[in-house]
Design an enzyme around this catalytic site. Structure first.
Site, mmCIF file in Angstrom:
data_model
loop_
_atom_site.group_PDB
_atom_site.id
_atom_site.type_symbol
_atom_site.label_atom_id
_atom_site.label_comp_id
_atom_site.label_asym_id
_atom_site.label_seq_id
_atom_site.Cartn_x
_atom_site.Cartn_y
_atom_site.Cartn_z
ATOM 1 N N LEU A 136 0.840 -1.199 0.000
ATOM 2 C CA LEU A 136 0.000 0.000 0.000
ATOM 3 C C LEU A 136 0.875 1.249 0.000
ATOM 4 C CD1 LEU A 136 -2.417 -1.201 2.816
ATOM 5 C CD2 LEU A 136 -2.958 -1.127 0.398
ATOM 6 N N ASP A 137 2.092 1.101 -0.486
ATOM 7 C CA ASP A 137 3.063 2.144 -0.251
ATOM 8 C C ASP A 137 3.013 3.333 -1.201
ATOM 9 O OD1 ASP A 137 3.730 0.118 -1.890
ATOM 10 O OD2 ASP A 137 5.773 -0.104 -1.218
ATOM 11 N N THR A 138 1.948 4.064 -1.114
ATOM 12 C CA THR A 138 1.828 5.402 -1.657
ATOM 13 C C THR A 138 2.968 6.251 -1.094
ATOM 14 O OG1 THR A 138 -0.547 5.176 -1.647
ATOM 15 C CG2 THR A 138 0.282 7.416 -1.637
ATOM 16 N N VAL A 139 3.432 7.235 -1.844
ATOM 17 C CA VAL A 139 4.495 8.091 -1.321
ATOM 18 C C VAL A 139 3.994 9.525 -1.140
ATOM 19 C CG1 VAL A 139 6.246 6.696 -2.477
ATOM 20 C CG2 VAL A 139 5.366 8.758 -3.612
#
Lengths: 419, 419
Positions: B231-234
């Site tokens: 889920l690693d949106t930045v």
């Protein structure tokens, strides 16, 4: 067992001050539906905040009237608020006079791209579509997204989407049994001629700007020039037999918008809001907005109204919200004209005593509309009414659109005998 | 003339309680930039709230480090917060280890569709794109939408868009000089193999569900099964030399999402928020979120955090917001696991006295991160720091992801002599 014996008591207050709510129930009518406890509910619709010419007033009102009737039919058949609000929206989308569904403004490419959203105050679920082409009733897709999301996770634990756009939204709609509709069926003679007129005007404006005027000056052109199309997004808010609220909104967007542009009608918290009363909120609230999408998005007007409506005086709360959080919003400090409108309602249950000394649990519905645009067309009806009331609200003479506002509303009491 | 003589004073507090802010400036370093008053500013970035394996920890940290350095380079060259935050995002998008830009999760059709948004705390303008394919750095398009909107109206008085999606967004980007990028250049070996693995898994799950399990049971499948992708949106948040704040976020969205699905990274108030101090707000605030888009949208987490940060104790405000308005939010009552994370900062100016008895106007930056996911990777750096600090925050042993949270942060004081 609860039994409804009380017909609605609708009071209009066209002036600045909200009339005090009369907490004494009047038994003005005893329809069969009222007697069997099924005829509760209320709907308020809008055919947009923008400019509604006198020549077309009849058509706008007619669309609002039919939308109210359709929602009430649904309510009478036991439908929940979320389905009644959808039924109202379908009528408004199908009207060729509104900027939603059929008859929507065309975008820069001559295409129709619709935004719509719906919120269920009971589950607090939300469904929205943006820049959707080729579907006659965008609200149906939003409604379906909402109901699919309520079912829980998809296969392999995937979280169902609440917001789909463009081609993906179209495909999802087809996959869920919603039929396609061709562009020419959704385009009207009026929307097409407006497009051609706007296109010529734009080309001329750009030519003039390029030839004569510096970019800086061009950028300062007044918003009054933006008469490329009406801003008449449509919407509805409903309270059902069980006291649940729902809200929906649908729009073809600004005329000559860039393809892919999504306005407030698809934005969570901006186009519509519905929230049943809960531990922290004494009132159930529902809101639907209309007007310039970018202004409504950046001020999150729907949610702001909903929050404000938890304070004591609904009329004052809406007035202050429109003044302080919309017209004078720091988010729109650079805008000369802030264009938009809202319809709101809030409900609370309260025990009252009828003239026949029956104990009655009433559902008080306070409803209001307010707009900074020249006009706003609204309609409303309770499940016990024989027909809808419609009204085109206009700014008072001399008031400047985008800088001043009109606010009106009423109170409706829906009663249920608890004896 | 103001001259900066004060180097940053960064304090970390990895435990529950925020350390009290020390209002005495320490002159820990006097870089050339500090002396000439140009080296103010601070950046905090995240490479997502999700699960960060130990084996890739180095890569995540490295991306965060480079993102911080790039933002600080911009700040040192006099860039405003909004451009520094964009520079940080570009680095994070270009990292093949993050779910944004290159290396984004593939959707159901094997395509990349990105969401991104940016907000400028000074002008309060916002730019966002959703479901955008074919552009290497989605944040650049969001930034450009923001800056174009700041210029005012388009020809014929048309209001510029703040949110574009899909094909229209792509065309707008090209028209504004942003080059296209092919899918295969944005796809990595890792994202492609994850897609193939997820596809097989989904097909198997659907087969099993169709063969054996009733729809109802299928729908109740636990969210723990959702390991189809990270889920690693930045995101990043920045305060610049003038004290302006900005925030941005970028995401490839959930793995195996439906085409056209738009998550929180494109939603106003949900993906990021930035708001300079004003008449009503003593603090400038900036927020960027990560995690499950639908959860972050329905709780409007970015804006909720920003509002909460106006209260006295930043740490307590964030803790309560994450507990009451996220994990226990009535909007997510039906969710067992509420997955997300935020980075936040707030700043305020205050006069302090240094050890050398100089009057110094300090900019106090309180920064925090919090997440309900297994882990969250962050990095931060002030303009006077030689290098960025990076950290992978993890839930304490035994804590259940989606139901508990970690919260950490620090304080940084940026000083300017007013003697």
């Amino acid at each position: 067992m609860e039994k409804s014996t009380d017909a609605p008591d609708v009071q209009e207050f066209p002036s600045i001050r909200c009339v005090a709510v009369n907490a004494h129930a009047k038994e003005t009518r005893n329809s069969d539906e009222a007697k069997n406890g099924k005829a509760m509910g209320f709907v308020l619709v809008h055919a947009g905040a923008g400019y509604h010419s006198e020549s077309k007033a009849k058509e706008y009102k007619h669309a609002c009237k039919r939308a109210c009737q359709k929602a009430v039919e649904k309510l009478k058949s036991g439908a929940l608020a979320v389905d009644a609000v959808t039924a109202a929206l379908i009528v408004l989308e199908d009207s060729t006079f509104t900027n939603a569904g059929t008859g929507s403004n065309l975008n820069l490419s001559g295409d129709i791209e619709c935004d719509a959203s719906i919120m269920d105050g009971k589950s607090l679920h939300f469904g929205a579509i943006g820049a959707l082409s080729g579907i006659k009733n965008p609200v149906l897709v939003a409604n379906r997204l909402l109901s699919e999301a309520q079912k829980g996770k998809l296969s392999a634990g995937r979280i169902p989407p609440c917001f789909l756009v463009g081609r993906g939204a179209y495909q999802w709609a087809l996959d869920h049994g919603i039929p396609p509709c061709s562009l020419d069926k959704m385009t009207t003679k009026f929307s097409l001629s407006a497009y051609r007129r706007n296109k010529r005007k734009m080309e001329l404006a750009e030519k003039v700007e390029m030839d004569v005027i510096q970019t800086k000056r061009r950028r300062q052109s007044s918003s009054h020039e933006n008469d490329t199309g009406s801003l008449d997004t449509v919407g509805a808010i409903v309270v059902d037999n069980e006291g649940n609220v729902a809200a929906a909104v649908s729009s073809g967007g600004l005329a000559m918008k860039h393809p892919g542009r999504v306005g407030q009608a698809a934005h969570y918290g901006c186009g519509c809001w519905a929230e049943n009363a809960g531990n922290l909120n004494p009132y159930s609230t529902a809101v639907s907005t209309s007007g310039c999408g970018e202004h409504l998005v950046r001020t999150m007007l729907a949610r702001e109204c909903s929050i404000a409506l938890q304070s004591e005086d609904a009329h004052l709360a809406l007035l202050e919200t429109m003044q302080n959080k919309f017209i004078s919003s720091s988010f729109l400090a650079s805008e000369e004209c802030v264009l938009g409108g809202v319809i709101v309602l809030r409900t609370c249950r309260c025990a009252v005593q009828s003239e026949a000394s029956q104990n009655i649990q009433a559902l008080l519905v306070e409803f209001l509309w307010s707009h900074t645009t020249e006009s706003m067309c609204v309609g409303y009806m309770s499940a016990q009414d024989g027909k809808a009331k419609t009204h085109i609200s206009r700014l008072p003479p001399g008031a400047v659109a985008g800088q001043s506002l009109a606010i009106e509303g009423g109170v409706c009491r829906l009663g249920t005998s608890v004896n």
